[in-house]
Design a protein around this motif. Structure first.
Motif, PDB file in Angstrom:
ATOM      1  N   TYR A 147      -9.922   0.376  -0.892  1.00  0.00           N
ATOM      2  CA  TYR A 147      -8.933   1.390  -0.562  1.00  0.00           C
ATOM      3  C   TYR A 147      -7.901   1.580  -1.666  1.00  0.00           C
ATOM      4  O   TYR A 147      -7.536   2.707  -1.998  1.00  0.00           O
ATOM      5  CB  TYR A 147      -8.234   1.039   0.755  1.00  0.00           C
ATOM      6  CG  TYR A 147      -9.034   1.423   1.983  1.00  0.00           C
ATOM      7  CD1 TYR A 147     -10.006   2.416   1.923  1.00  0.00           C
ATOM      8  CD2 TYR A 147      -8.824   0.789   3.196  1.00  0.00           C
ATOM      9  CE1 TYR A 147     -10.739   2.760   3.043  1.00  0.00           C
ATOM     10  CE2 TYR A 147      -9.555   1.130   4.334  1.00  0.00           C
ATOM     11  CZ  TYR A 147     -10.510   2.118   4.248  1.00  0.00           C
ATOM     12  OH  TYR A 147     -11.233   2.462   5.353  1.00  0.00           O
ATOM     13  N   VAL A 148      -7.398   0.490  -2.246  1.00  0.00           N
ATOM     14  CA  VAL A 148      -6.365   0.664  -3.275  1.00  0.00           C
ATOM     15  C   VAL A 148      -6.968   1.200  -4.572  1.00  0.00           C
ATOM     16  O   VAL A 148      -6.309   1.940  -5.305  1.00  0.00           O
ATOM     17  CB  VAL A 148      -5.567  -0.636  -3.536  1.00  0.00           C
ATOM     18  CG1 VAL A 148      -4.821  -1.052  -2.293  1.00  0.00           C
ATOM     19  CG2 VAL A 148      -6.445  -1.758  -4.037  1.00  0.00           C
TER      20      VAL A 148
ATOM     21  N   ASP B 130      -9.461   3.293  -4.610  1.00  0.00           N
ATOM     22  CA  ASP B 130      -9.621   4.702  -4.287  1.00  0.00           C
ATOM     23  C   ASP B 130      -8.287   5.442  -4.394  1.00  0.00           C
ATOM     24  O   ASP B 130      -8.242   6.624  -4.752  1.00  0.00           O
ATOM     25  CB  ASP B 130     -10.189   4.838  -2.875  1.00  0.00           C
ATOM     26  CG  ASP B 130     -10.590   6.267  -2.548  1.00  0.00           C
ATOM     27  OD1 ASP B 130     -11.287   6.885  -3.364  1.00  0.00           O
ATOM     28  OD2 ASP B 130     -10.205   6.757  -1.477  1.00  0.00           O
ATOM     29  N   ALA B 131      -7.192   4.735  -4.101  1.00  0.00           N
ATOM     30  CA  ALA B 131      -5.861   5.349  -4.201  1.00  0.00           C
ATOM     31  C   ALA B 131      -5.464   5.599  -5.645  1.00  0.00           C
ATOM     32  O   ALA B 131      -4.627   6.464  -5.915  1.00  0.00           O
ATOM     33  CB  ALA B 131      -4.826   4.462  -3.524  1.00  0.00           C
TER      34      ALA B 131
ATOM     35  N   LYS C 111      -9.404   5.574   7.433  1.00  0.00           N
ATOM     36  CA  LYS C 111      -8.197   5.034   6.799  1.00  0.00           C
ATOM     37  C   LYS C 111      -7.013   5.060   7.757  1.00  0.00           C
ATOM     38  O   LYS C 111      -6.210   4.123   7.792  1.00  0.00           O
ATOM     39  CB  LYS C 111      -7.874   5.825   5.529  1.00  0.00           C
ATOM     40  CG  LYS C 111      -8.873   5.588   4.408  1.00  0.00           C
ATOM     41  CD  LYS C 111      -8.465   6.304   3.135  1.00  0.00           C
ATOM     42  CE  LYS C 111      -9.485   6.048   2.027  1.00  0.00           C
ATOM     43  NZ  LYS C 111      -9.118   6.694   0.756  1.00  0.00           N
TER      44      LYS C 111
ATOM     45  N   LEU D 100       0.827  -1.208   0.000  1.00  0.00           N
ATOM     46  CA  LEU D 100       0.000   0.000   0.000  1.00  0.00           C
ATOM     47  C   LEU D 100       0.859   1.254   0.000  1.00  0.00           C
ATOM     48  O   LEU D 100       0.577   2.219  -0.712  1.00  0.00           O
ATOM     49  CB  LEU D 100      -0.933  -0.010   1.215  1.00  0.00           C
ATOM     50  CG  LEU D 100      -2.106  -0.986   1.165  1.00  0.00           C
ATOM     51  CD1 LEU D 100      -2.781  -1.062   2.530  1.00  0.00           C
ATOM     52  CD2 LEU D 100      -3.105  -0.577   0.107  1.00  0.00           C
ATOM     53  N   ASP D 101       1.917   1.241   0.783  1.00  0.00           N
ATOM     54  CA  ASP D 101       2.802   2.398   0.828  1.00  0.00           C
ATOM     55  C   ASP D 101       3.481   2.614  -0.520  1.00  0.00           C
ATOM     56  O   ASP D 101       3.606   3.749  -0.990  1.00  0.00           O
ATOM     57  CB  ASP D 101       3.855   2.216   1.924  1.00  0.00           C
ATOM     58  CG  ASP D 101       4.796   3.402   2.018  1.00  0.00           C
ATOM     59  OD1 ASP D 101       4.323   4.493   2.376  1.00  0.00           O
ATOM     60  OD2 ASP D 101       6.001   3.239   1.731  1.00  0.00           O
TER      61      ASP D 101
ATOM     62  N   LYS E 220       1.063   4.207  -2.999  1.00  0.00           N
ATOM     63  CA  LYS E 220       0.876   5.635  -2.734  1.00  0.00           C
ATOM     64  C   LYS E 220       2.080   6.450  -3.217  1.00  0.00           C
ATOM     65  O   LYS E 220       1.919   7.530  -3.799  1.00  0.00           O
ATOM     66  CB  LYS E 220       0.659   5.858  -1.234  1.00  0.00           C
ATOM     67  CG  LYS E 220      -0.650   5.300  -0.708  1.00  0.00           C
ATOM     68  CD  LYS E 220      -0.735   5.458   0.802  1.00  0.00           C
ATOM     69  CE  LYS E 220      -1.998   4.825   1.369  1.00  0.00           C
ATOM     70  NZ  LYS E 220      -2.036   4.920   2.853  1.00  0.00           N
TER      71      LYS E 220
ATOM     72  N   TYR F 148      -9.458  -3.766   1.654  1.00  0.00           N
ATOM     73  CA  TYR F 148      -8.313  -3.415   0.820  1.00  0.00           C
ATOM     74  C   TYR F 148      -8.637  -3.161  -0.641  1.00  0.00           C
ATOM     75  O   TYR F 148      -8.116  -2.204  -1.236  1.00  0.00           O
ATOM     76  CB  TYR F 148      -7.198  -4.453   0.987  1.00  0.00           C
ATOM     77  CG  TYR F 148      -6.509  -4.282   2.306  1.00  0.00           C
ATOM     78  CD1 TYR F 148      -5.734  -3.159   2.558  1.00  0.00           C
ATOM     79  CD2 TYR F 148      -6.678  -5.206   3.328  1.00  0.00           C
ATOM     80  CE1 TYR F 148      -5.126  -2.965   3.785  1.00  0.00           C
ATOM     81  CE2 TYR F 148      -6.064  -5.027   4.561  1.00  0.00           C
ATOM     82  CZ  TYR F 148      -5.284  -3.911   4.784  1.00  0.00           C
ATOM     83  OH  TYR F 148      -4.687  -3.711   6.004  1.00  0.00           O
TER      84      TYR F 148
ATOM     85  N   GLU G  92      -4.962   1.790   9.182  1.00  0.00           N
ATOM     86  CA  GLU G  92      -3.505   1.681   9.111  1.00  0.00           C
ATOM     87  C   GLU G  92      -2.930   1.309  10.471  1.00  0.00           C
ATOM     88  O   GLU G  92      -2.082   0.407  10.590  1.00  0.00           O
ATOM     89  CB  GLU G  92      -2.929   3.012   8.627  1.00  0.00           C
ATOM     90  CG  GLU G  92      -1.428   3.026   8.441  1.00  0.00           C
ATOM     91  CD  GLU G  92      -0.920   4.362   7.917  1.00  0.00           C
ATOM     92  OE1 GLU G  92       0.174   4.381   7.342  1.00  0.00           O
ATOM     93  OE2 GLU G  92      -1.622   5.385   8.083  1.00  0.00           O
TER      94      GLU G  92
ATOM     95  N   GLY H   2     -13.982   4.131  -2.070  1.00  0.00           N
ATOM     96  CA  GLY H   2     -13.128   4.322  -0.911  1.00  0.00           C
ATOM     97  C   GLY H   2     -13.749   3.811   0.371  1.00  0.00           C
ATOM     98  O   GLY H   2     -13.152   3.889   1.425  1.00  0.00           O
TER      99      GLY H   2
END
Length: 224
Positions: free
Chosen positions: A105-106, A108-109, A164, A76-77, A80, A102, A168, A151
């Protein structure tokens, strides 16, 4: 972009990388530009080589000094950081991690696709080509979890109510990290991390760190 799809393959297990490399190199229009085994290496290679498509796992160490990954924080890091460097980066997540939240979230990233490691070779190849050509591709099991409000975790997830930041911290607590380690890693004060931890316990109706670990294992946030 070149006619040959130049791929950066990211996974912390060399045997897994070799298997997917074998699948992709059967295609005349694909080449493996480089391989990375941790998040920091993936970011460095992306900046240096500008691949057409990044095919990457979520669960991996953040860097060469980190222990073997048991959660998705390393991937994930890296996602981003790559997207911060290049918002148009074409990233295809290829992972065993299917559990909410997950996928949402990814997506949405900003990732362009998400397939599971159970996918057939033709699905992986199709996903790479779709993303290379500017489209998106998500496995059916992933598509069921995302939508206009991508998201937002599935309401069926016990951790759907976490923010979020709380997710984390929840994940890092489940991995066994101390409050001070978490604070140093994500640049918060220990007092703020303690406050988030208290909110997480309250929202999830949990009493202690052991219950956080048990819940994380049950819903697939970490692996035993």
């Amino acid at each position: 972009m070149s006619k040959t799809i130049r791929i950066l393959l990211v996974d912390d297990h060399s045997i897994v990388r070799a298997g997917f490399q074998h699948m992709l190199l059967k295609e005349a229009d694909m080449e493996i530009l480089a391989e990375a085994e941790n998040g920091a290496q993936a970011v460095e290679l992306y900046r240096k080589l500008s691949p057409d498509v990044v095919v990457m796992d979520l669960a991996m160490p953040a860097d060469s000094a980190s222990a073997e990954a048991t959660s998705t924080n390393g991937g994930l890091d890296a996602i981003k950081r790559i997207l911060a460097f290049d918002p148009d980066a074409r990233i295809l997540v290829l992972t065993i991690w299917e559990a909410s939240p997950y996928p949402a979230y990814v997506v949405d990233a900003g990732v362009k696709g998400y397939v599971t490691k159970r996918c057939a070779q033709n699905e992986l190849v199709h996903a790479v080509r779709e993303i290379y050509n500017g489209r998106c591709y998500f496995s059916p099991s992933i598509s069921d979890q995302i939508g206009p409000d991508s998201g937002t975790p599935s309401e069926q997830s016990p951790i759907a109510q976490l923010t979020k930041r709380e997710l984390e911290i929840f994940t890092m607590l489940a991995e066994g990290h101390s409050v001070n380690t978490i604070a140093n890693t994500i640049y918060l004060s220990p007092k703020t991390v303690h406050a988030h931890r208290a909110n997480i316990l309250r929202k999830l109706n949990l009493s202690n760190g052991s219950e956080i670990i048990h819940l994380a294992l049950r819903i697939g946030i970490i692996q035993a």
